[in-house]
Motif scaffolding. Structure first.
Motif, PDB file in Angstrom:
ATOM      1  N   ALA A  37       0.695  -1.257  -0.068  1.00  0.00           N
ATOM      2  CA  ALA A  37       0.014   0.133   0.051  1.00  0.00           C
ATOM      3  C   ALA A  37       0.821   1.233  -0.166  1.00  0.00           C
ATOM      4  N   LEU A  38       0.442   2.205  -0.818  1.00  0.00           N
ATOM      5  CA  LEU A  38       1.258   3.425  -0.859  1.00  0.00           C
ATOM      6  C   LEU A  38       0.807   4.391   0.368  1.00  0.00           C
ATOM      7  N   SER A  39      -0.396   4.215   0.967  1.00  0.00           N
ATOM      8  CA  SER A  39      -0.569   5.093   2.232  1.00  0.00           C
ATOM      9  C   SER A  39      -1.914   4.597   3.001  1.00  0.00           C
ATOM     10  N   LYS A  40      -2.224   4.957   4.026  1.00  0.00           N
ATOM     11  CA  LYS A  40      -3.385   4.621   4.782  1.00  0.00           C
ATOM     12  C   LYS A  40      -4.363   5.840   4.676  1.00  0.00           C
ATOM     13  N   ARG A  41      -5.569   5.579   5.085  1.00  0.00           N
ATOM     14  CA  ARG A  41      -6.790   6.421   4.915  1.00  0.00           C
ATOM     15  C   ARG A  41      -7.552   6.450   6.137  1.00  0.00           C
ATOM     16  N   GLU A  42      -7.944   7.800   6.682  1.00  0.00           N
ATOM     17  CA  GLU A  42      -8.472   8.036   7.919  1.00  0.00           C
ATOM     18  C   GLU A  42      -9.691   7.089   8.115  1.00  0.00           C
ATOM     19  N   ASP A  43     -10.489   6.852   7.070  1.00  0.00           N
ATOM     20  CA  ASP A  43     -11.566   6.187   7.478  1.00  0.00           C
ATOM     21  C   ASP A  43     -11.687   4.716   7.497  1.00  0.00           C
ATOM     22  N   GLY A  44     -10.245   4.182   7.640  1.00  0.00           N
ATOM     23  CA  GLY A  44     -10.040   2.915   7.588  1.00  0.00           C
ATOM     24  C   GLY A  44     -10.400   2.326   8.915  1.00  0.00           C
ATOM     25  N   HIS A  45     -10.472   2.898   9.938  1.00  0.00           N
ATOM     26  CA  HIS A  45     -10.655   2.336  11.222  1.00  0.00           C
ATOM     27  C   HIS A  45     -12.494   1.883  11.313  1.00  0.00           C
ATOM     28  N   HIS A  46     -13.072   2.219  10.196  1.00  0.00           N
ATOM     29  CA  HIS A  46     -14.630   1.600  10.280  1.00  0.00           C
ATOM     30  C   HIS A  46     -14.595   0.439   9.564  1.00  0.00           C
ATOM     31  N   GLN A  47     -13.342  -0.086   8.866  1.00  0.00           N
ATOM     32  CA  GLN A  47     -13.547  -1.058   7.918  1.00  0.00           C
ATOM     33  C   GLN A  47     -13.082  -2.381   8.561  1.00  0.00           C
ATOM     34  N   THR A  48     -14.131  -3.249   9.086  1.00  0.00           N
ATOM     35  CA  THR A  48     -14.151  -4.295   9.854  1.00  0.00           C
ATOM     36  C   THR A  48     -13.956  -5.718   8.885  1.00  0.00           C
ATOM     37  N   ARG A  49     -13.761  -5.649   7.499  1.00  0.00           N
ATOM     38  CA  ARG A  49     -13.711  -6.955   6.888  1.00  0.00           C
ATOM     39  C   ARG A  49     -12.713  -6.943   6.005  1.00  0.00           C
ATOM     40  N   LEU A  50     -11.519  -7.096   6.815  1.00  0.00           N
ATOM     41  CA  LEU A  50     -10.326  -6.938   5.900  1.00  0.00           C
ATOM     42  C   LEU A  50      -9.727  -8.503   5.731  1.00  0.00           C
ATOM     43  N   PRO A  51      -8.947  -8.823   4.647  1.00  0.00           N
ATOM     44  CA  PRO A  51      -8.613 -10.028   4.629  1.00  0.00           C
ATOM     45  C   PRO A  51      -7.400 -10.516   5.213  1.00  0.00           C
ATOM     46  N   ASN A  52      -7.233 -11.534   5.512  1.00  0.00           N
ATOM     47  CA  ASN A  52      -5.992 -12.176   6.169  1.00  0.00           C
ATOM     48  C   ASN A  52      -4.830 -12.156   5.340  1.00  0.00           C
ATOM     49  N   VAL A  53      -4.142 -11.157   5.022  1.00  0.00           N
ATOM     50  CA  VAL A  53      -2.981 -11.252   4.095  1.00  0.00           C
ATOM     51  C   VAL A  53      -1.804 -10.361   4.599  1.00  0.00           C
ATOM     52  N   PRO A  54      -0.739 -10.875   4.376  1.00  0.00           N
ATOM     53  CA  PRO A  54       0.443  -9.695   4.758  1.00  0.00           C
ATOM     54  C   PRO A  54       0.385  -8.467   4.178  1.00  0.00           C
ATOM     55  N   VAL A  55       0.593  -7.305   4.918  1.00  0.00           N
ATOM     56  CA  VAL A  55       0.411  -5.917   4.224  1.00  0.00           C
ATOM     57  C   VAL A  55       1.670  -5.251   4.601  1.00  0.00           C
ATOM     58  N   HIS A  56       2.229  -4.625   3.511  1.00  0.00           N
ATOM     59  CA  HIS A  56       3.556  -4.118   3.373  1.00  0.00           C
ATOM     60  C   HIS A  56       3.259  -2.385   3.260  1.00  0.00           C
ATOM     61  N   TYR A  57       3.798  -1.737   3.917  1.00  0.00           N
ATOM     62  CA  TYR A  57       3.475  -0.164   3.680  1.00  0.00           C
ATOM     63  C   TYR A  57       4.714   0.529   3.195  1.00  0.00           C
ATOM     64  N   ILE A  58       4.567   1.298   1.959  1.00  0.00           N
ATOM     65  CA  ILE A  58       5.829   1.488   1.150  1.00  0.00           C
ATOM     66  C   ILE A  58       6.418   2.495   1.894  1.00  0.00           C
ATOM     67  N   PRO A  59       7.538   2.807   2.332  1.00  0.00           N
ATOM     68  CA  PRO A  59       8.192   3.870   3.275  1.00  0.00           C
ATOM     69  C   PRO A  59       8.301   5.393   2.320  1.00  0.00           C
ATOM     70  N   LYS A  60       8.079   6.361   2.925  1.00  0.00           N
ATOM     71  CA  LYS A  60       8.438   7.569   2.502  1.00  0.00           C
ATOM     72  C   LYS A  60      10.142   7.562   2.203  1.00  0.00           C
ATOM     73  N   SER A  61      10.555   8.337   0.955  1.00  0.00           N
ATOM     74  CA  SER A  61      11.962   8.167   0.671  1.00  0.00           C
ATOM     75  C   SER A  61      12.520   9.552   0.816  1.00  0.00           C
ATOM     76  N   ARG A  62      13.809   9.778   1.189  1.00  0.00           N
ATOM     77  CA  ARG A  62      14.593  11.080   1.123  1.00  0.00           C
ATOM     78  C   ARG A  62      14.705  11.297  -0.351  1.00  0.00           C
ATOM     79  N   TRP A  63      14.052  11.738  -1.118  1.00  0.00           N
ATOM     80  CA  TRP A  63      14.116  11.791  -2.412  1.00  0.00           C
ATOM     81  C   TRP A  63      15.396  12.610  -2.867  1.00  0.00           C
ATOM     82  N   ARG A  64      15.505  13.600  -2.392  1.00  0.00           N
ATOM     83  CA  ARG A  64      16.768  14.514  -2.619  1.00  0.00           C
ATOM     84  C   ARG A  64      18.141  13.560  -2.766  1.00  0.00           C
ATOM     85  N   ARG A  65      18.208  12.640  -1.714  1.00  0.00           N
ATOM     86  CA  ARG A  65      19.571  11.999  -2.298  1.00  0.00           C
ATOM     87  C   ARG A  65      19.449  10.833  -3.408  1.00  0.00           C
ATOM     88  N   MET A  66      18.571  10.773  -3.914  1.00  0.00           N
ATOM     89  CA  MET A  66      18.208   9.746  -4.997  1.00  0.00           C
ATOM     90  C   MET A  66      17.959  10.087  -6.496  1.00  0.00           C
TER      91      MET A  66
END
Length: 352
Positions: A37-66
């Motif tokens: 996932a690129l990011s989260k959303r504030e309304d996500g706490h209402h979501q109760t029917r999530l699948p049982n899968v590994p979830v990885h959040y893509i970290p923000k980068s210090r883009w100036r160095r890259m």
């Protein structure tokens, strides 16, 4: 086969259909799926029917160095996204080689990232087109279509629109968990429901004004990110799927007066229409986009958009007539369960 679902947000309340798809692919097809996932959303706490899968959040980068280490995919992505977002690509490139396929819902930011990864690693991706991403398309849409192994969409109406981009998309109608969306009580005599975000394409403001002219004995439940005051309207805010199910169950019918917004955006086929059908509730909705492919007079009332008098007339009739008592049978006959959908999606993933 190992599948990567690359999502713009996770979790979010309004994308239950994606989570349902993932769950059904696991349950019925034995799919091996992970979510990035690129990011989260504030309304996500209402979501109760999530699948049982590994979830990885893509970290923000210090883009100036890259900035001096751009890949070919990053060079393409700089045409469509901010530098700090483009620089998430190296992190992803180190972690995606074990995946056989990438699936993306909506032709938006996540799809652009999938295309950049395809440019660099040639991992195939499928693109699932819905509504705003087609009716208010980003400049990247032609490239996303040309790079996708498969383009899937949710209606014949969308398929025809995609033909203007030279794309022969495949239609897979959304499917729902019919065991979850089941009615447990008799149909109400005096209550109805609207479910949807407060966006111009949903027609909620018009519905509220029309409902104020309806007899006070008739109650409208509004599940949306809007508040207000009216004697016969109950504003519930955003709600969990379980709460939505309970409110539909209390209602005689669901009303969704979809319209074309000034910017051209409109609904595809709102999944809540399927949920109401599965609970044997009639629906009042409009002939917009792909909705007539699902709804006719047999399932409820299909009226013209932006016609307040038609809307009021349909509401009054809906409290006097009984329609849609066999809507669940109709839904199943049209193969609109999550099991049916997962079989179609799985076939695309495995198609050479």
């Amino acid at each position: 086969m190992k599948i990567l679902y690359l999502l713009r947000y996770y979790p979010t309340l309004t994308e239950s259909f994606i989570y349902e798809e993932i769950r059904s692919l696991q349950k019925y097809q034995g799919a091996n799926i992970e979510v990035f996932a690129l990011s989260k959303r504030e309304d996500g706490h209402h979501q109760t029917r999530l699948p049982n899968v590994p979830v990885h959040y893509i970290p923000k980068s210090r883009w100036r160095r890259m900035l001096g280490a751009k890949t070919t995919g990053m060079h393409w992505l700089t045409q469509h996204q901010r530098p700090k977002d483009v620089c998430k690509i190296p992190w992803l490139l180190k972690r995606i080689e074990s995946f056989d396929h990438i699936h993306v819902h909506f032709a938006g930011e996540a799809a652009e990232v999938a295309h950049a990864l395809w440019i660099d690693k040639r991992i195939p991706y499928s693109l699932h087109v819905h509504a705003v991403d087609l009716f208010c398309p980003r400049a990247s849409l032609p490239d996303l279509i040309s790079g996708a192994k498969h383009v899937i969409t949710i209606s014949q109406y969308n398929r025809q629109r995609l033909q203007h981009f030279g794309c022969d998309a495949k239609v897979v109608y959304s499917g729902i968990d019919v065991d979850f969306w089941t009615s447990k009580r008799p149909i109400s005599k005096n209550q109805a429901i609207f479910v949807g975000r407060n966006r111009e394409k949903k027609g909620l403001s018009q519905l509220i004004e029309v409902w104020k002219t309806i007899s006070q004995e008739y109650i409208l439940h509004v599940v949306s990110d809007v508040t207000g005051t009216a004697e016969n309207i109950r504003f519930h805010g955003l709600c969990s799927p379980e709460r939505v199910r309970s409110l539909i169950d209390k209602s005689r019918f669901l009303v969704m007066p979809s319209r074309v917004a000034p910017n051209g955006d409109m609904d595809g086929i709102p999944v809540v229409l399927l949920e109401a059908l599965a609970m044997n509730r009639a629906v009042i909705t409009t002939a917009v986009s792909g909705i007539p492919e699902l709804i006719s007079a047999r399932e409820g009332w299909l009226i013209s958009p932006d016609r307040p008098k038609q809307l009021r007339h349909a509401i009054v009739e809906a409290f006097q007539e009984e329609r849609g008592l066999k809507n669940r049978e109709t839904l199943l006959a049209k193969n609109l369960s999550n099991r049916d959908q997962s079989a179609q999606i799985w076939a695309f993933f495995n198609k050479v």
